[in-house]
Design an enzyme around this catalytic site. Structure first.
Site, mmCIF file in Angstrom:
data_model
loop_
_atom_site.group_PDB
_atom_site.id
_atom_site.type_symbol
_atom_site.label_atom_id
_atom_site.label_comp_id
_atom_site.label_asym_id
_atom_site.label_seq_id
_atom_site.Cartn_x
_atom_site.Cartn_y
_atom_site.Cartn_z
ATOM 1 C CD1 TRP A 150 -8.391 -7.231 -13.967
ATOM 2 C CD2 TRP A 150 -10.398 -6.352 -14.369
ATOM 3 N NE1 TRP A 150 -8.872 -6.705 -12.791
ATOM 4 C CE2 TRP A 150 -10.097 -6.161 -13.004
ATOM 5 C CE3 TRP A 150 -11.625 -5.886 -14.849
ATOM 6 C CZ2 TRP A 150 -10.964 -5.519 -12.124
ATOM 7 C CZ3 TRP A 150 -12.486 -5.244 -13.976
ATOM 8 C CH2 TRP A 150 -12.158 -5.064 -12.635
ATOM 9 C CG ASN A 151 -10.078 -1.392 -15.666
ATOM 10 O OD1 ASN A 151 -9.066 -1.523 -16.343
ATOM 11 N ND2 ASN A 151 -10.254 -0.404 -14.822
ATOM 12 C CE LYS A 174 0.746 -10.427 -16.982
ATOM 13 N NZ LYS A 174 -0.675 -10.548 -17.311
ATOM 14 N N PRO A 175 -1.052 -8.590 -21.345
ATOM 15 C CG PRO A 175 -2.567 -9.828 -22.629
ATOM 16 C CD PRO A 175 -1.090 -9.611 -22.406
ATOM 17 C CB ALA A 176 -5.516 -8.364 -17.194
ATOM 18 C CB SER A 177 -4.393 -13.750 -16.257
ATOM 19 O OG SER A 177 -3.033 -13.590 -16.034
ATOM 20 N N GLY A 227 -2.565 -0.353 -13.767
ATOM 21 C CA GLY A 227 -3.107 -1.348 -12.845
ATOM 22 C C GLY A 227 -3.097 -0.803 -11.439
ATOM 23 C CB SER A 228 -3.385 -2.484 -8.212
ATOM 24 O OG SER A 228 -2.314 -3.385 -8.320
ATOM 25 C CD GLU A 249 -1.748 6.776 -16.887
ATOM 26 O OE1 GLU A 249 -2.576 7.145 -16.041
ATOM 27 O OE2 GLU A 249 -1.178 7.557 -17.663
ATOM 28 C CD GLU A 380 -9.188 2.137 -7.600
ATOM 29 O OE1 GLU A 380 -8.360 1.277 -7.261
ATOM 30 O OE2 GLU A 380 -9.218 2.626 -8.721
ATOM 31 C CD GLU A 457 -0.816 5.189 -20.775
ATOM 32 O OE1 GLU A 457 -2.013 4.919 -20.554
ATOM 33 O OE2 GLU A 457 0.066 4.336 -20.881
#
Ligand code: NAP
Length: 477
Positions: A150-151, A174-177, A227-228, A249, A380, A457
């Site tokens: 999402w960031n 599939k993007p973040a919800s 993501g995480s 990543e 983090e 990337e």
């Protein structure tokens, strides 16, 4: 320029609830902006099959034809920058200035890979025999999938989709919800540019179910995840039985080292940029700032002064520099990190508490007297907290900087050129910013080592992740 309603004119997006849908809210106000459809496993499986035939047709186009369509997608993103940025700020919270910057960044990947599409060159190898010709060609890996956070709701998609499409692959995203609307808006523009909807599809729903569908189908040959680290490990593991190509990543714990001989103004600006961008919610945010003893007190004073001037607010207000955090869970994590540090001897120089603006707002914070036994040294924080550690020697700080399982971004500030080389080479990280706090762009290879991930990337390296090498040996005797 299209209106926000036109940009979200996708069958999976509605301004009224779907029977089985997901509300997307604005973290600054809690208001629901729109609803997105949850796709069932059956629907996603069907989309993957459709992507397979669309990919064959797409790969049979010339590189120039693919490049021209990508150029048009790039042009449409730039033309619609303002409303794409507004959608992003509404669903993610970041300041409108940063959202505009992210749309430029996202579009930059499409432009770069439209250019790179025409340079997917093979090799002719020097043969061992006069009667043989040896060649290497590069071919698209086929149908690919992406799972994004999402960031960076726009650029984490184009950083994957642009090289995939340029290489001749299909991609299901599939993007973040929490931030699916930017994904759908980009898809609407992709279709207008001529990218077939079967080739580039966005799906939302239960993350684990979708991920399992991606990892278990033999049709998808590559997965790119941002993501995480915890989720990355799961995807890596469940992709193993199909030996899929994988890019990860993941999280970071970036050290930022400021030596006594640094240009103070540059270092202050660099720390502010690398720490507070997106409210501290980036994987390359400085998470630990090490300042050499000779300038420590002065540096603490300067950073505190700059931090207390930051304007917190609703990202849609033009003068906002820091928006809300993504959700209340993020606020709790920031609070826990601060109280752990204070309990172990840190001092709070500014901020340190929730803001009166609302439940997702946290005051930009500076902590001094940080030590390596505090949680912030290992995890983090993903929030607007600048922790300042004091160090004495170069070798001591290199050991501390590398004392983490992560290896994504790192930063150093020094005017000594020999030290710039020495420390850059000693830092166990995929990326090093030297006298700068901003390192990301479409030209450079972005990625980490250790628990921060696999693969790169961006740049000329990023497209290789979507290509397979094929060796041809021809007997002409
Ligand atoms: P996250 O929880 O790992 O979520 C990222 C994506 O994975 C989302 O689409 C999420 O879907 C999905 N997901 C969640 N659980 C899953 C599961 N069990 N299986 C498969 N997919 C799953 O990470 P986040 O909190 O959104 O993002 C922050 C993290 O991303 C930080 O650690 C940050 O450092 C990292 N990051 C890394 C980079 C990089 O380039 N290295 C860039 C940006 C961010 P739902 O939203 O539906 O749960």
């Amino acid at each position: 320029m299209k209106s926000i309603e036109q940009l979200l004119n996708h069958p999976n997006v509605q301004f009224t609830p779907f029977s089985d849908g997901l509300p997307v809210d604005n973290p600054a106000t809690g208001d629901i902006i729109a609803y997105v459809k949850h796709s069932s496993t059956q629907e996603i499986t069907h989309q993957i099959e459709q992507a397979q035939s669309a990919q064959r047709e797409w790969a049979s186009k010339t590189a120039l034809e693919r490049a021209d369509i990508l150029w048009e997608w790039y042009r449409l993103l730039k033309e619609n920058k303002e409303n794409l940025a507004r959608i992003m700020t509404m669903e993610q919270g970041k300041s409108i200035t940063e959202s505009r910057g992210e749309i430029d960044y996202a579009a930059g990947f499409i432009r770069w890979y439209a250019e790179e599409a025409r340079r997917i060159d093979g090799d002719i190898l020097t043969s061992l025999k006069n009667t043989q010709k040896l060649m290497v060609i590069k071919q698209p890996v086929g149908v690919t999938a992406a799972i994004t956070p999402w960031n960076f709701p726009a650029s984490m998609i184009t950083r994957k989709a642009a090289p995939a499409l340029a290489a001749g692959c299909a991609m299901i995203v599939k993007p973040a919800s929490q931030t699916p609307l930017s994904a759908y808006a980009q898809a609407v523009l992709a279709y207008e540019a001529g990218i077939p909807p079967e080739l580039f599809a966005i799906v939302c729903g239960n993350a684990q179910e979708i991920s399992n569908t991606f990892t278990q189908t033999p049709i998808i040959r590559k997965i790119s995840f941002t993501g995480s680290t915890d989720v990355g490990i799961k995807i890596y593991g469940s992709s193993a039985n199909q030996i899929k190509k994988i890019s990860l990543e993941l999280g970071g714990n970036a050290p930022c080292i400021v030596f006594d001989d640094a240009d103070m103004d540059k270092a202050v600006q660099g720390v502010m940029q690398s720490k507070f961008r997106n409210g501290g919610q980036t994987c390359v945010c400085s998470n630990r700032v090490y300042v050499q003893a000779g300038i420590y007190d002065e540096f603490c004073r300067r950073i505190t002064e700059e931090t207390s001037r930051l304007k917190l607010g609703n990202g849609l207000d033009e003068d906002t520099q820091i928006g809300p955090l993504i959700d209340k869970k993020a606020i709790v994590k920031v609070e826990e990190h601060i109280s752990d540090a204070l309990n172990k001897g840190a001092r709070c120089l500014t901020g340190g508490k929730r803001s009166s603006l609302g439940s997702t707002f946290f005051e930009p914070t500076v902590l001094s007297h940080m030590t390596s036994n505090m949680r912030i040294a290992r995890e983090e924080t993903f929030g607007p907290v600048c922790p300042l550690f004091r160090f004495e020697t170069e070798s001591e700080v290199i050991t501390q900087a590398n004392d983490t399982e992560y290896g994504l971004a790192s930063y150093l500030f020094t005017e000594d050129t020999a030290r710039q080389w020495r420390v850059s080479e000693a830092l166990e990280y995929g990326m090093v910013g030297i006298n700068t706090g901003l390192i990301s762009n479409e030209v450079a290879p972005f990625g980490g080592i250790k628990m921060s991930g696999l693969g790169r990337e961006g740049g000329k390296y990023g497209i290789e992740e979507y290509l397979e090498l094929k060796y041809l040996c021809s007997d002409i005797g």
